[in-house]
Scaffold this motif. Structure first.
Motif, PDB file in Angstrom:
ATOM      1  N   TYR A 128       0.824  -1.209   0.000  1.00  0.00           N
ATOM      2  CA  TYR A 128       0.000   0.000   0.000  1.00  0.00           C
ATOM      3  C   TYR A 128       0.864   1.267   0.000  1.00  0.00           C
ATOM      4  CZ  TYR A 128      -4.040  -2.975   0.936  1.00  0.00           C
ATOM      5  OH  TYR A 128      -5.025  -3.925   0.850  1.00  0.00           O
ATOM      6  N   LEU A 129       1.972   1.245   0.733  1.00  0.00           N
ATOM      7  CA  LEU A 129       2.845   2.419   0.806  1.00  0.00           C
ATOM      8  C   LEU A 129       3.889   2.431  -0.297  1.00  0.00           C
ATOM      9  CD1 LEU A 129       3.335   2.732   4.672  1.00  0.00           C
ATOM     10  CD2 LEU A 129       1.681   3.910   3.205  1.00  0.00           C
ATOM     11  N   ASP A 130       3.905   1.376  -1.114  1.00  0.00           N
ATOM     12  CA  ASP A 130       4.745   1.328  -2.306  1.00  0.00           C
ATOM     13  C   ASP A 130       6.234   1.441  -1.988  1.00  0.00           C
ATOM     14  OD1 ASP A 130       5.133   1.068  -5.034  1.00  0.00           O
ATOM     15  OD2 ASP A 130       5.019   3.222  -5.429  1.00  0.00           O
ATOM     16  N   CYS A 131       6.670   0.663  -0.982  1.00  0.00           N
ATOM     17  CA  CYS A 131       8.089   0.699  -0.614  1.00  0.00           C
ATOM     18  C   CYS A 131       8.793  -0.623  -0.916  1.00  0.00           C
ATOM     19  CB  CYS A 131       8.271   1.081   0.848  1.00  0.00           C
ATOM     20  SG  CYS A 131       7.644  -0.120   2.055  1.00  0.00           S
ATOM     21  N   GLY A 132       8.242  -1.416  -1.822  1.00  0.00           N
ATOM     22  CA  GLY A 132       8.906  -2.649  -2.246  1.00  0.00           C
ATOM     23  C   GLY A 132       8.639  -3.800  -1.304  1.00  0.00           C
ATOM     24  N   LYS A 133       9.623  -4.668  -1.180  1.00  0.00           N
ATOM     25  CA  LYS A 133       9.482  -5.847  -0.329  1.00  0.00           C
ATOM     26  C   LYS A 133       9.483  -5.447   1.146  1.00  0.00           C
ATOM     27  CE  LYS A 133      12.110  -8.671  -3.624  1.00  0.00           C
ATOM     28  NZ  LYS A 133      13.350  -9.447  -3.830  1.00  0.00           N
ATOM     29  N   ALA A 134       8.799  -6.240   1.954  1.00  0.00           N
ATOM     30  CA  ALA A 134       8.798  -6.006   3.397  1.00  0.00           C
ATOM     31  C   ALA A 134      10.042  -6.653   4.014  1.00  0.00           C
ATOM     32  CB  ALA A 134       7.525  -6.553   4.024  1.00  0.00           C
ATOM     33  N   ARG A 135      11.190  -6.202   3.558  1.00  0.00           N
ATOM     34  CA  ARG A 135      12.471  -6.730   4.046  1.00  0.00           C
ATOM     35  C   ARG A 135      13.215  -5.585   4.729  1.00  0.00           C
ATOM     36  NH1 ARG A 135      17.811  -7.279   2.078  1.00  0.00           N
ATOM     37  NH2 ARG A 135      17.264  -6.110   0.192  1.00  0.00           N
ATOM     38  N   ARG A 156      13.360   1.703   4.353  1.00  0.00           N
ATOM     39  CA  ARG A 156      12.922   1.644   2.969  1.00  0.00           C
ATOM     40  C   ARG A 156      12.202   2.942   2.640  1.00  0.00           C
ATOM     41  NH1 ARG A 156      13.646  -3.571   1.372  1.00  0.00           N
ATOM     42  NH2 ARG A 156      12.785  -2.966  -0.649  1.00  0.00           N
ATOM     43  N   TRP A 157      12.066   3.220   1.346  1.00  0.00           N
ATOM     44  CA  TRP A 157      11.460   4.481   0.943  1.00  0.00           C
ATOM     45  C   TRP A 157      10.378   4.231  -0.107  1.00  0.00           C
ATOM     46  CZ3 TRP A 157      13.017   9.188   3.070  1.00  0.00           C
ATOM     47  CH2 TRP A 157      14.111   9.090   3.939  1.00  0.00           C
ATOM     48  N   SER A 158       9.259   4.890   0.089  1.00  0.00           N
ATOM     49  CA  SER A 158       8.168   4.798  -0.879  1.00  0.00           C
ATOM     50  C   SER A 158       8.633   5.330  -2.229  1.00  0.00           C
ATOM     51  CB  SER A 158       6.979   5.622  -0.377  1.00  0.00           C
ATOM     52  OG  SER A 158       5.961   5.672  -1.333  1.00  0.00           O
ATOM     53  N   ARG A 159       8.236   4.625  -3.285  1.00  0.00           N
ATOM     54  CA  ARG A 159       8.634   5.087  -4.619  1.00  0.00           C
ATOM     55  C   ARG A 159       8.039   6.451  -4.947  1.00  0.00           C
ATOM     56  NH1 ARG A 159       8.543  -0.931  -7.289  1.00  0.00           N
ATOM     57  NH2 ARG A 159       6.856  -1.162  -5.795  1.00  0.00           N
ATOM     58  N   GLN A 160       6.822   6.695  -4.488  1.00  0.00           N
ATOM     59  CA  GLN A 160       6.195   8.008  -4.610  1.00  0.00           C
ATOM     60  C   GLN A 160       5.403   8.251  -3.322  1.00  0.00           C
ATOM     61  OE1 GLN A 160       6.570  10.412  -6.736  1.00  0.00           O
ATOM     62  NE2 GLN A 160       7.831   9.315  -8.227  1.00  0.00           N
ATOM     63  N   PRO A 161       5.969   9.020  -2.392  1.00  0.00           N
ATOM     64  CA  PRO A 161       5.330   9.136  -1.072  1.00  0.00           C
ATOM     65  C   PRO A 161       3.989   9.853  -1.059  1.00  0.00           C
ATOM     66  CG  PRO A 161       7.268  10.557  -1.231  1.00  0.00           C
ATOM     67  CD  PRO A 161       7.274   9.692  -2.447  1.00  0.00           C
ATOM     68  N   LYS A 162       3.705  10.672  -2.056  1.00  0.00           N
ATOM     69  CA  LYS A 162       2.383  11.305  -2.121  1.00  0.00           C
ATOM     70  C   LYS A 162       1.406  10.262  -2.657  1.00  0.00           C
ATOM     71  CE  LYS A 162       4.322  15.921  -2.787  1.00  0.00           C
ATOM     72  NZ  LYS A 162       5.680  15.498  -2.370  1.00  0.00           N
ATOM     73  N   VAL A 163       0.678   9.634  -1.722  1.00  0.00           N
ATOM     74  CA  VAL A 163      -0.032   8.396  -2.043  1.00  0.00           C
ATOM     75  C   VAL A 163      -1.329   8.603  -2.823  1.00  0.00           C
ATOM     76  CG1 VAL A 163       0.925   7.284   0.013  1.00  0.00           C
ATOM     77  CG2 VAL A 163      -1.331   8.349   0.140  1.00  0.00           C
ATOM     78  N   ALA A 164      -1.766   9.851  -3.006  1.00  0.00           N
ATOM     79  CA  ALA A 164      -3.044  10.076  -3.682  1.00  0.00           C
ATOM     80  C   ALA A 164      -3.050   9.509  -5.097  1.00  0.00           C
ATOM     81  CB  ALA A 164      -3.362  11.572  -3.712  1.00  0.00           C
ATOM     82  N   ALA A 165      -1.929   9.649  -5.806  1.00  0.00           N
ATOM     83  CA  ALA A 165      -1.902   9.238  -7.213  1.00  0.00           C
ATOM     84  C   ALA A 165      -2.075   7.735  -7.374  1.00  0.00           C
ATOM     85  CB  ALA A 165      -0.580   9.680  -7.849  1.00  0.00           C
ATOM     86  N   ARG A 166      -1.488   6.959  -6.500  1.00  0.00           N
ATOM     87  CA  ARG A 166      -1.539   5.497  -6.656  1.00  0.00           C
ATOM     88  C   ARG A 166      -2.565   4.872  -5.713  1.00  0.00           C
ATOM     89  NH1 ARG A 166       0.931   1.140  -4.059  1.00  0.00           N
ATOM     90  NH2 ARG A 166       1.355  -0.689  -5.365  1.00  0.00           N
ATOM     91  N   LEU A 167      -2.363   5.020  -4.419  1.00  0.00           N
ATOM     92  CA  LEU A 167      -3.260   4.403  -3.446  1.00  0.00           C
ATOM     93  C   LEU A 167      -4.629   5.068  -3.478  1.00  0.00           C
ATOM     94  CD1 LEU A 167      -3.616   2.344  -1.183  1.00  0.00           C
ATOM     95  CD2 LEU A 167      -2.626   4.015   0.415  1.00  0.00           C
ATOM     96  N   GLY A 168      -4.657   6.392  -3.590  1.00  0.00           N
ATOM     97  CA  GLY A 168      -5.934   7.087  -3.683  1.00  0.00           C
ATOM     98  C   GLY A 168      -6.725   6.677  -4.910  1.00  0.00           C
TER      99      GLY A 168
END
Length: 562
Positions: A128-135, A156-168
Motif C-alpha cells: 500500500y505504501l509502495d516501498c517494495g518488499k517487506a524486508r 525503505r522508501w516509498s517510490r512516490q510518497p504522495k499516495v493520492a496518485a496510486r493508493l488514492g
C-alpha cells in the motif's frame, strides 16, 4: 466509486465507515474492501493536491504552548485524498521487538501486543505504501568492532510518497468503496452499552447521519484526538474518562545533527548511502543500538545515518550544497523541493550569507550544475523518487544525523482550550532531560566504538558537553509524528483503545492512527501505523464473516437528531 454527493436514497448499508483519507485511512479502507466489506470513506477535504487543503477553524487557530518544540499546524496537517502524505518524505521503518516490550527505564512502555502481532501485516503495508518488499534486514555484514551497534536494519522508501496518485486512485476505483469528500465529522452518536449508532457529518451546513456496522477513525493523531476530546466534553465518561489518558503522552521523535563523523576509510561511506533495488525502491543502512546496549545503558532506541553538512553552513565549501541552499531560500522554489517545515530547517536562521554561498558555487559551477541536474532527474523527474543524496568527499567527513525515541510523558499533551463550544487545541508538546541524556549517551557509545575499532571518530560541532546538550535541545522539535494520544492498553483506565484498536467501552468504534502507539520507538510511525490498519481491516472482515447477516441499516441521508 468517488462521490461528493450523498449515496442515494439512504437505503444502502455499509459494513465499515472509515473517517480520514490519509495514507492510514486509505490503507484501512482498501484492505477492508479487498476482504469483501462494503466501505464508506469520509474526509473533510477535497480531491485536490492537498497542499493547501488544511483545516481552518472558524473559532480561531490552535495554540502551541512552546513554538520552539512543535512545528506550526499548517506544516504538519492536510485534509483530503492523500492527507499528510503530501508532507511525507516516504521513509518506511518497522519496529523492533524491544519497542513493544516492557523496559524498566521507559515508563508505561508495555504494549498489549508484541512484534509478532505486527509482522504478518508488513507485506500488505509495504504494498500500500509502495516501498517494495517487506524486508527490513540486510545480510551484509556489520562493520567489525561495533558491538553495541547494528548496521543490518534497513529503512525503505516509498517510490512516490504522495499516495493520492496510486493508493488514492485504487481506493477511488474500487467497486466496494464509496468516497464522500468535504464532509467533516462533527459528532459521534452512541446508543446504549457504548455502541455507535451513527456519525454526524456537516453537509454544506446541514447535519446528516452516517450509519455503518463498524466505524474507524483514521484522521491522523491531532485530528482524531481533537474529535474525541470534543465529544468527551459533553460525555465525560467516554474515552478513558475526563482526566484520563486521552490527549496525553504526546510523542514524536528527536532528530538533528550535533556532530560530524569522520571515517578512516572514506570509501566505506558507500555502505551507508542510498541503494536502489531491482524493483526501483530505495533503501539505506543505519547505525542502530542493539537491544542489549539499550537495556544495559538504559537509553532509548536511537538510529544514526550519514548526511550532508547543513545546507546553510558555508564552511562546507561545496558548490552543490550552496546551490541547493540558494534554491531553498526562495520560497516558491524551495516549497516545490521540500515540505515547508523541512525547508525551514535547511535554510537555518538569519544572517543567510548569500554572498558566501554564491562564492562557493562559483568555485565549481559545472560540478554544481551536473549534481543538481542529477538530483532533479532522480528525485523529481523519475517515476521512482530518490529520497535524498549524500555527496561523497575525499575527507570522509559527513554530518551524523540522529533519530531518537522519546519517553511517554503524561504532561506532554493535547487539550481543548477553555470555553463553551469550539474545538481549538492547546498543544503542550514536551521533551524531557531523559530524552536528551539518551541522545548524548548514544553519541558517546558510537564514538567510543568507532575509535576502538579504528573505523573513525565523532567530532562534535560544539566545544563543550554543555554546548552539545544545548545543540540537541535547540533542534528538539516535532509535531510531524503524532504518537500516543489515544494509546493502546490491555485494560480500560490505562488507555483509549484495546489490542484490536477498538475503543474501550464500545463494540464498534476503532482508531487507526499512530496515536494508538504506546511508545514511539526510533522508527518513523507511518509504516507501523499502516500495519495496524491492515490488521484492523482483517479483524473487521473476520468478525463480519462469523456473524449472521445483519438487517440492512440506512446509510446516509437523514437529518441528525437533536
Amino acid at each position: 466509486m468517488t462521490s461528493n454527493s450523498r449515496p442515494d436514497g439512504g437505503t444502502r448499508s455499509f459494513d465499515c465507515c472509515v473517517v480520514g483519507a490519509g495514507p492510514i485511512g486509505l490503507t484501512c479502507a482498501l484492505e477492508a474492501a479487498e476482504a469483501g466489506l462494503t466501505v464508506l470513506l469520509i474526509d473533510a477535504g477535497s480531491n485536490s493536491s492537498g497542499r493547501r487543503d488544511i483545516t481552518e477553524r472558524a473559532e480561531g487557530p490552535d495554540i502551541i504552548v512552546d513554538p520552539d518544540r512543535h512545528a506550526p499546524i499548517e506544516h504538519v496537517t492536510r485534509r483530503g485524498i492523500g492527507g499528510t502524505s503530501w508532507l511525507w518524505g516516504g521513509r518506511c521503518v518497522t519496529f523492533e521487538p524491544i519497542d513493544l516490550e516492557h523496559r524498566d527505564f521507559v515508563p508505561d512502555s508495555q504494549w498489549p501486543i508484541t512484534i509478532d502481532d505486527i509482522r504478518p501485516y508488513e507485506a500488505a503495508a509495504a504494498d500500500y505504501l509502495d516501498c517494495g518488499k517487506a524486508r527490513f534486514r540486510t545480510d551484509a555484514a556489520d562493520w567489525a568492532g561495533l558491538g553495541d551497534f547494528e548496521m543490518s536494519q534497513l529503512e525503505r522508501w516509498s517510490r512516490q510518497p504522495k499516495v493520492a496518485a496510486r493508493l488514492g486512485r485504487r481506493v477511488g476505483e474500487h467497486p466496494g468503496i464509496t468516497v464522500l469528500l468535504k464532509s467533516p465529522v462533527i459528532d459521534i452518536q452512541f446508543g446504549p452499552e457504548g455502541a455507535v449508532r451513527s456519525l454526524v457529518i456537516d453537509d454544506k451546513g446541514e447535519h446528516r447521519q452516517v450509519h455503518a456496522s463498524n466505524y474507524v477513525i483514521a484522521m491522523g493523531g491531532l485530528e482524531t484526538t481533537r474529535l474525541l476530546l470534543t465529544i468527551q466534553r459533553s460525555n465525560p465518561t467516554l474515552f478513558d474518562g475526563a482526566g484520563g489518558s486521552l490527549g496525553r503522552y504526546y510523542m514524536g521523535h528527536a532528530t538533528g545533527s550535533v556532530a560530524d563523523i569522520v571515517l578512516t576509510e572514506p570509501e566505506s561511506a558507500r555502505d551507508m548511502n542510498f541503494h536502489r533495488e531491482s524493483d526501483g525502491t530505495y533503501l539505506r543502512r543505519r547505525f542502530t543500538l542493539t537491544e542489549e546496549a539499550q537495556r544495559r545503558e538504559e537509553i532509548l532506541n536511537t538510529s544514526f545515518y550519514l548526511d550532508n553538512p547543513p545546507f546553510y553552513e558555508v564552511d562546507h565549501r561545496n558548490a552543490t550544497l550552496s546551490l541547493v541552499y540558494l534554491g531553498l531560500l526562495i520560497p516558491p522554489i524551495g516549497r516545490r523541493i521540500l515540505a515547508e517545515g523541512i525547508r525551514l530547517r535547511h535554510i537555518g536562521t538569519r544572517p543567510w550569507r548569500i554572498g558566501a554561498h554564491v562564492a562557493n558555487v562559483l568555485r565549481q559551477p559545472w560540478r554544481a550544475a551536473v549534481d543538481v541536474l542529477d538530483v532533479l532527474r532522480h528525485r523529481y523527474l523519475s517515476t521512482v523518487r530518490k529520497p535524498g543524496f549524500v555527496l561523497r568527499n575525499e575527507s570522509g567527513r559527513y554530518a551524523l544525523h540522529y533519530h531518537a525515541e522519546q519517553i511517554p510523558n503524561g504532561e506532554s499533551r493535547l487539550s481543548l482550550l477553555p470555553g463553551a463550544g469550539g474545538s481549538r487545541l492547546s498543544i503542550d508538546y514536551r521533551y524531557t532531560d531523559q530524552d536528551i541524556d539518551s541522545i548524548v549517551r548514544s553519541h558517546e557509545l558510537l564514538d567510543e566504538q568507532l575509535r576502538a575499532a579504528g573505523l573513525g571518530r565523532i567530532e562534535y560541532l560544539a566545544n563543550t558537553p554543555e554546548g552539545v546538550r544545548a545543540g540537541i535541545w535547540e533542534q528538539a522539535i516535532d509535531g510531524f509524528h503524532s504518537i500516543g494520544t489515544t494509546r493502546m492498553s490491555a485494560k480500560p483506565g490505562d488507555g483509549v483503545v484495546d489490542a484490536e484498536c477498538r475503543v474501550h467501552g464500545s463494540s464498534n468504534l476503532y482508531i487507526a492512527s499512530s496515536s494508538v502507539f504506546r511508545t514511539a520507538g526510533e522508527a518513523n510511525p507511518t509504516f507501523v501505523a499502516a500495519c495496524l490498519a491492515v490488521r484492523l481491516a482483517r479483524h473487521l472482515a473476520h468478525q463480519a464473516s462469523t456473524l449472521s447477516a445483519a438487517t440492512a441499516i440506512p446509510a446516509v441521508g437523514f437529518p441528525a437528531t437533536p
